[in-house]
Design a protein around this motif. Structure first.
Motif, PDB file in Angstrom:
ATOM      1  N   GLN A  54      46.608  17.970  66.491  1.00 24.14           N
ATOM      2  CA  GLN A  54      45.611  17.135  66.555  1.00 24.14           C
ATOM      3  C   GLN A  54      45.138  16.686  65.213  1.00 24.14           C
ATOM      4  O   GLN A  54      44.835  15.689  64.749  1.00 24.14           O
ATOM      5  CB  GLN A  54      44.237  17.575  67.393  1.00 24.14           C
ATOM      6  N   ALA A  55      45.144  17.634  64.115  1.00 29.42           N
ATOM      7  CA  ALA A  55      44.817  17.546  62.839  1.00 29.42           C
ATOM      8  C   ALA A  55      45.668  16.486  62.228  1.00 29.42           C
ATOM      9  O   ALA A  55      45.513  15.878  61.432  1.00 29.42           O
ATOM     10  CB  ALA A  55      44.612  18.837  62.002  1.00 29.42           C
ATOM     11  N   ALA A 106      47.780  14.319  63.753  1.00 27.72           N
ATOM     12  CA  ALA A 106      47.497  12.994  64.569  1.00 27.72           C
ATOM     13  C   ALA A 106      46.158  12.189  63.770  1.00 27.72           C
ATOM     14  O   ALA A 106      46.149  11.225  63.493  1.00 27.72           O
ATOM     15  CB  ALA A 106      47.286  13.155  65.874  1.00 27.72           C
ATOM     16  N   ALA A 107      44.840  13.086  63.400  1.00 24.90           N
ATOM     17  CA  ALA A 107      44.057  12.547  62.917  1.00 24.90           C
ATOM     18  C   ALA A 107      44.295  11.992  61.646  1.00 24.90           C
ATOM     19  O   ALA A 107      43.671  10.951  61.205  1.00 24.90           O
ATOM     20  CB  ALA A 107      42.856  13.700  63.032  1.00 24.90           C
ATOM     21  N   ALA A 108      45.133  12.795  60.893  1.00 31.19           N
ATOM     22  CA  ALA A 108      45.310  12.362  59.267  1.00 31.19           C
ATOM     23  C   ALA A 108      46.216  11.124  59.560  1.00 31.19           C
ATOM     24  O   ALA A 108      46.089  10.395  58.583  1.00 31.19           O
ATOM     25  CB  ALA A 108      46.022  13.483  58.633  1.00 31.19           C
ATOM     26  N   THR A 140      46.189   8.666  61.507  1.00 38.20           N
ATOM     27  CA  THR A 140      45.547   7.653  62.040  1.00 38.20           C
ATOM     28  C   THR A 140      44.518   7.087  60.704  1.00 38.20           C
ATOM     29  O   THR A 140      44.416   5.775  60.558  1.00 38.20           O
ATOM     30  CB  THR A 140      44.400   8.092  63.137  1.00 38.20           C
ATOM     31  N   ALA A 141      44.016   8.145  60.137  1.00 38.35           N
ATOM     32  CA  ALA A 141      42.988   7.948  59.057  1.00 38.35           C
ATOM     33  C   ALA A 141      43.895   7.263  57.648  1.00 38.35           C
ATOM     34  O   ALA A 141      43.322   6.287  57.240  1.00 38.35           O
ATOM     35  CB  ALA A 141      42.703   9.063  58.215  1.00 38.35           C
TER      36      ALA A 141
END
Length: 85
Positions: free
Chosen positions: A74-75, A77-79, A81-82
């Motif tokens: 999840q971390a 994927a979040a990075a 996306t950012a």
């Protein structure tokens, strides 16, 4: 006097690939090999012992390719996306 060993804690360390590598992201180092001034690490996928490959240990210092430890997906994927925003 003995020379200081490069990458002394390499064996047993855990790494997360920034991009899928051979279908996986989480790896651990099971073997190291010194060849002249180079140090190589044998990485094994955490979920599939059959997936293994050698990498120059210097490449593990490149944070664009590898992160130390097993990072949550999840971390990652979040990075990603950012970065794309």
């Amino acid at each position: 006097m003995a020379r200081k060993q490069r990458f002394p804690f390499l064996v047993g360390s855990q790494w997360t690939a920034q991009q899928q590598t051979l279908g996986w992201r989480h790896f651990r180092v099971v073997t190291r090999k010194n060849q002249g001034k180079l140090v190589f690490a044998e990485l094994v996928a955490a979920c599939d012992e059959q997936v293994r490959f050698w990498v120059n240990a210097e490449a593990l210092r490149d944070r664009d390719l590898w992160q130390p430890g097993w990072q949550p997906l999840q971390a990652i994927a979040a990075a990603e996306t950012a970065e794309s925003d």
